[in-house]
Design an enzyme around this catalytic site. Structure first.
Site, PDB file in Angstrom:
ATOM      1  N   ARG A 149       0.801  -1.224   0.000  1.00  0.00           N
ATOM      2  CA  ARG A 149       0.000   0.000   0.000  1.00  0.00           C
ATOM      3  C   ARG A 149       0.834   1.274   0.000  1.00  0.00           C
ATOM      4  O   ARG A 149       0.371   2.312  -0.467  1.00  0.00           O
ATOM      5  CB  ARG A 149      -0.987  -0.014   1.169  1.00  0.00           C
ATOM      6  CG  ARG A 149      -0.394  -0.147   2.518  1.00  0.00           C
ATOM      7  CD  ARG A 149      -1.374  -0.656   3.569  1.00  0.00           C
ATOM      8  NE  ARG A 149      -2.228   0.382   4.149  1.00  0.00           N
ATOM      9  CZ  ARG A 149      -3.550   0.411   4.042  1.00  0.00           C
ATOM     10  NH1 ARG A 149      -4.183  -0.534   3.365  1.00  0.00           N
ATOM     11  NH2 ARG A 149      -4.246   1.362   4.627  1.00  0.00           N
TER      12      ARG A 149
ATOM     13  N   LEU B  55      -7.080   4.947   1.686  1.00  0.00           N
ATOM     14  CA  LEU B  55      -6.620   3.595   1.383  1.00  0.00           C
ATOM     15  C   LEU B  55      -7.315   2.683   2.389  1.00  0.00           C
ATOM     16  O   LEU B  55      -7.050   2.742   3.588  1.00  0.00           O
ATOM     17  CB  LEU B  55      -5.102   3.491   1.533  1.00  0.00           C
ATOM     18  CG  LEU B  55      -4.271   3.991   0.359  1.00  0.00           C
ATOM     19  CD1 LEU B  55      -2.835   4.207   0.776  1.00  0.00           C
ATOM     20  CD2 LEU B  55      -4.341   3.004  -0.806  1.00  0.00           C
ATOM     21  N   SER B  56      -8.224   1.858   1.903  1.00  0.00           N
ATOM     22  CA  SER B  56      -9.005   1.001   2.794  1.00  0.00           C
ATOM     23  C   SER B  56      -8.094   0.063   3.570  1.00  0.00           C
ATOM     24  O   SER B  56      -6.960  -0.209   3.169  1.00  0.00           O
ATOM     25  CB  SER B  56     -10.025   0.190   1.993  1.00  0.00           C
ATOM     26  OG  SER B  56     -10.942   1.029   1.341  1.00  0.00           O
ATOM     27  N   SER B  57      -8.610  -0.442   4.675  1.00  0.00           N
ATOM     28  CA  SER B  57      -7.813  -1.351   5.492  1.00  0.00           C
ATOM     29  C   SER B  57      -7.417  -2.570   4.669  1.00  0.00           C
ATOM     30  O   SER B  57      -8.168  -3.040   3.804  1.00  0.00           O
ATOM     31  CB  SER B  57      -8.609  -1.792   6.725  1.00  0.00           C
ATOM     32  OG  SER B  57      -9.554  -2.782   6.399  1.00  0.00           O
ATOM     33  N   GLN B  58      -6.235  -3.074   4.932  1.00  0.00           N
ATOM     34  CA  GLN B  58      -5.736  -4.207   4.155  1.00  0.00           C
ATOM     35  C   GLN B  58      -6.635  -5.426   4.318  1.00  0.00           C
ATOM     36  O   GLN B  58      -6.892  -6.153   3.352  1.00  0.00           O
ATOM     37  CB  GLN B  58      -4.303  -4.533   4.581  1.00  0.00           C
ATOM     38  CG  GLN B  58      -3.657  -5.634   3.756  1.00  0.00           C
ATOM     39  CD  GLN B  58      -2.156  -5.605   3.855  1.00  0.00           C
ATOM     40  OE1 GLN B  58      -1.517  -4.631   3.470  1.00  0.00           O
ATOM     41  NE2 GLN B  58      -1.568  -6.688   4.367  1.00  0.00           N
TER      42      GLN B  58
END
Length: 395
Positions: free
Chosen positions: A37, A90-93
């Site tokens: 990311r 950036l969405s959570s992994q």
């Protein structure tokens, strides 16, 4: 300087320890390792300090920037503010991986990625589908340009289109898979129409979970199960959902006296702690926002419809609650009735629910799309309070 390799490895290990790397999609762990990311993060992130969002700049504080980006597997990294509120992240992994696992991508399939953001999700999809097989739509021209640059830097052959995906299908005709990275309360029919019969859509619904929909053989409907529980940002192009919190409640409540008052015997703690209940209320009373607080008297709750109707459910410290209400609706009674209904249905979990989308309407159902109870899915959402659930995945 931060050791990004170490931070990536820690996040990978944390997901492995929790069983968050899906066994049926081993490609995902390899793709995340190859396309971490940080390759897609802007040089400025935003951190909530309890009162406001504060910038975290890579140039001046690289360690804090890296820690914000790799806080934990369930943490999103805010990448853009609009009007002082997050408008991209950036969405959570963990949730990115969970949604891509639900999408069931096969090499060579054509995929429409909706909500490009920084381009990370599109890059992961392209890693699986192959070069030239992914088109991504972003309504924000600045974000679209940023994503094009980051995607080019990692040689991801993704076409990024600047458009409103709620009304504009992807160029190039039908796709096999659709994945959205922002929440909608009503699934745009154009998304289903753009998907081939037998294709699949995975999208966040209601800002509290995501659903996988399979398109019927005749292309005239899509249906499937809720897949996971997590919070998502909403669609920028539609009216905002009723907002939780004291300020939004006070704006609806006003200063007038309550129009109705009664007492009940009920512990309101589940409204704060039980996300199965919270999801059921989202389904049954979708246009009412709820938030809670706890003190020495117990858990109290406040609710409103974003218009003129409100309720305050005040714990008295003796196992009773006083319900105060005002406006044309009795939203407190509606919430309590929906809670009773959930109890009567056996306290189902989010994974017992599914959704069906038709050209002229859509609904959620419980346990069976044909014979189970159903609720219209066309109204605005109940937005969760600031006590976000941990990411949960379909068993």
């Amino acid at each position: 300087m931060p050791d990004l390799a170490l931070l990536r490895a820690r996040l990978d290990a944390a997901m492995a320890a929790r069983g968050a790397w899906p066994g049926r999609s081993p490609w995902l762990r390899e793709a995340v390792a190859a396309l971490p990311r940080d390759l897609f993060a802007p040089d400025r992130l935003w951190r909530w300090d309890g009162r406001d969002y504060r910038p975290v700049d890579r140039a001046t504080d690289p360690d804090s920037w890296a820690r914000e980006l790799y806080a934990d597997q369930d943490a999103a990294a805010v990448t853009q503010l609009t009007g002082g509120l997050p408008s991209s992240s950036l969405s959570s992994q963990a949730v990115v991986v969970d949604m891509l696992d639900s999408l069931l991508i096969e090499p060579g399939q054509r995929v429409w990625d909706i909500g490009t953001g920084q381009g990370w999700n599109a890059a992961l999809v392209a890693r699986r589908a192959g070069p030239g097989r992914v088109v991504s739509t972003e309504s924000d021209a600045g974000l679209a340009a940023f994503a094009r640059g980051r995607l080019a830097a990692v040689d991801a052959a993704v076409e990024v289109v600047t458009a409103d995906a709620t009304g504009t299908p992807p160029p190039g005709g039908p796709v096999d898979r659709v994945i959205a990275t922002y929440a909608v309360d009503r699934v745009p029919w154009v998304w289903v129409a753009a998907t081939r019969p037998g294709g699949r859509l995975v999208l966040p619904w209601g800002r509290l979970g995501h659903v996988a929909l399979d398109v019927a053989a005749d292309g005239r409907s899509a249906s499937g199960w809720i897949q996971g529980l997590a919070q998502f940002m909403g669609d920028r192009t539609t009216d905002p959902a009723p907002t939780t919190g004291p300020g939004a409640y006070a704006a609806v409540r006003g200063t007038g006296a309550p129009e109705a008052k009664h007492m009940i015997d009920r512990d309101l703690a589940p409204l704060r702690e039980d996300w199965d209940l919270r999801f059921a209320l989202r389904v049954a009373v979708p246009d009412v926002a709820v938030f809670t607080a706890a003190d020495e008297d117990g858990v109290s709750a406040w609710a409103h419809d974003g218009d003129r109707s409100w309720a305050a459910l005040s714990a008295a410290g003796d196992d009773t609650v006083t319900v105060y209400q005002g406006g044309p609706r009795r939203v407190g009674d509606e919430l309590l009735s929906a809670w009773d209904q959930w109890d009567g249905l056996g306290r189902p979990t989010p994974y017992d629910y599914g959704m069906t989308v038709l050209p002229d309407g859509q609904f959620l159902w419980l346990r069976d799309p044909g014979s189970g109870p159903r609720w219209p899915a066309d109204a605005g959402p109940t937005t969760p309070d600031d006590r976000a659930p941990a990411v949960a995945r379909r068993p």
